[in-house]
Design an enzyme around this catalytic site. Sequence first.
Site, PDB file in Angstrom:
ATOM      1  N   ASN A 211      35.351  45.287  48.162  1.00 58.13           N
ATOM      2  CA  ASN A 211      34.783  45.645  49.466  1.00 58.13           C
ATOM      3  C   ASN A 211      34.773  47.156  49.623  1.00 58.13           C
ATOM      4  OD1 ASN A 211      37.335  46.531  50.874  1.00 58.13           O
ATOM      5  ND2 ASN A 211      37.905  44.450  50.284  1.00 58.13           N
ATOM      6  N   ASP A 279      39.808  38.158  50.491  1.00 61.00           N
ATOM      7  CA  ASP A 279      40.325  36.872  50.951  1.00 61.00           C
ATOM      8  C   ASP A 279      40.354  35.842  49.827  1.00 61.00           C
ATOM      9  OD1 ASP A 279      40.838  37.467  53.668  1.00 61.00           O
ATOM     10  OD2 ASP A 279      38.670  37.597  53.992  1.00 61.00           O
ATOM     11  N   LYS A 289      32.855  38.695  28.684  1.00 59.96           N
ATOM     12  CA  LYS A 289      31.733  38.973  29.596  1.00 59.96           C
ATOM     13  C   LYS A 289      30.769  37.779  29.630  1.00 59.96           C
ATOM     14  CE  LYS A 289      27.958  42.107  30.482  1.00 59.96           C
ATOM     15  NZ  LYS A 289      27.061  43.107  29.938  1.00 59.96           N
ATOM     16  N   ASP A 308      48.240  35.870  51.085  1.00 65.87           N
ATOM     17  CA  ASP A 308      48.187  36.773  52.242  1.00 65.87           C
ATOM     18  C   ASP A 308      49.455  37.633  52.208  1.00 65.87           C
ATOM     19  OD1 ASP A 308      48.436  37.911  54.874  1.00 65.87           O
ATOM     20  OD2 ASP A 308      46.841  36.539  55.483  1.00 65.87           O
ATOM     21  N   PHE A 331      46.871  44.944  60.372  1.00 69.82           N
ATOM     22  CA  PHE A 331      45.641  45.473  60.961  1.00 69.82           C
ATOM     23  C   PHE A 331      44.682  44.315  61.229  1.00 69.82           C
ATOM     24  CE2 PHE A 331      45.131  50.116  61.028  1.00 69.82           C
ATOM     25  CZ  PHE A 331      46.407  50.459  60.626  1.00 69.82           C
ATOM     26  N   LYS A 349      50.009  35.400  61.607  1.00 74.20           N
ATOM     27  CA  LYS A 349      50.546  36.059  60.406  1.00 74.20           C
ATOM     28  C   LYS A 349      52.061  36.249  60.493  1.00 74.20           C
ATOM     29  CE  LYS A 349      46.397  37.678  58.681  1.00 74.20           C
ATOM     30  NZ  LYS A 349      45.929  37.975  57.333  1.00 74.20           N
TER      31      LYS A 349
END
Length: 414
Positions: A211, A279, A289, A308, A331, A349
């Site tokens: 990300n 996630d 590959k 997590d 966060f 959490k």
Amino acid sequence: MLNGKRILLIVAGGIAAFKSLELIRRLRERGASVRCVVTEAGARFVTPLSLQALSEDRVYGDMFSLTDESEMGHIQLSRDADLLVVAPATADLLARMASGMADDLAATVLLATDKPVLAAPAMNVRMWTHAATVTNVETLKRRGVAFVGPNDGAMACNEHGPGRMAEPHEIVAAIESLLALAPAKPLAGRRALVTSGPTREAIDPVRYISNHSSGKQGHAIASALARLGAEVTLVCGPVSLPDPPGLATVHIDSADQMLAACLAAGSVDIAVCAAAVADWKVARPATAKIKKQPGAEPPVLTMVPNPDILATLSSLGANARPRRPALVVGFAAETENLVANAIDKRKRKGCDWIVANDVSPATGTFGGERNTVHLISAAGVEDWPTLAKDDVASRLAARIARHFAAPPTAQAAE
Ligand code: C5P
């Protein structure tokens, strides 16, 4: 206010050096002693004799003068100061500071010091806005150098814009607030763990899922905690930021590796999970590959959830090894129902605080330098103003220090 404070004033070569004379006068009026180091270029703008007369002390300039080195080495110069002030801080000296040069006495003292440093930049507007200077200033700020100015206005070179050195009274005010803060190391003796950046989840040996997390906020938090005296381990995914100085950085790729590194850091008092952990990971990454076969269907990836890390750290037992951190901060980046979702996430959490981050397009802050956050604890919600990420980090670190300074009953309540 500055009674008995010892300022080492480093005067570099800029037209603003004339204001340094006024700065010395004002500092001495307030009870500070001032000792000057002048660069070779600085001595062309302001004479060492003037600096000497106003400071009523010797002026240091030549690193290779044997008498200076035997009577007062560069280490001793900074040892004998409470604060180093660079005024004017030229583009050249800032560049030398950022790259760790030690090619004259000023740069050497700045490299050898462990005292707080305040820089008052002064230069032409285009030099100030040049990418090289911008990067140098960012680097120095990350390392804890404080800045005052530059101000906007007309310049000696007949141009207009930011680049004028802050006025002596502004520099004095910055010195006063820095010296008030300088001795505070409220997190000394505490261990902190910070996660930062993205994770990379392998598809095969050359491809991955990741990300856009820059790691800016997490890195800034790690530095801010270290500035307050905490012993910090920063566990970070692949980012293009340099390792912050003064703390231990562990580089990892995947979420599994991040969790392992967090547990390997041992018991800590504070954990701040600012990483954007993927996630999901690919259930069975290919060992070779994956080939593109002409006419064949594209591969289908089966994903499984990642551990997590925030929830895992929060669920550690008080007697486990490592044990649960006394304060676990997570966060939550949300685009809607920010506070309600974050309150829910805190419970889910099992962490103590959530820094809820408004990333809705309206704030214009996503991926940028600024953040609009709310701090959610058992005690309620604190709304913070939109701040630069560095300021969010400083404020969070100060808030953490305040938490640990409170009596245990008050700590338990938030
Ligand atoms: O569940 P969500 O990703 O929205 O939660 C964000 C918070 O959880 C952040 O503090 C992030 O660092 C942490 N997190 C984690 N491990 C994961 C996913 C999120 O530590 N696998």
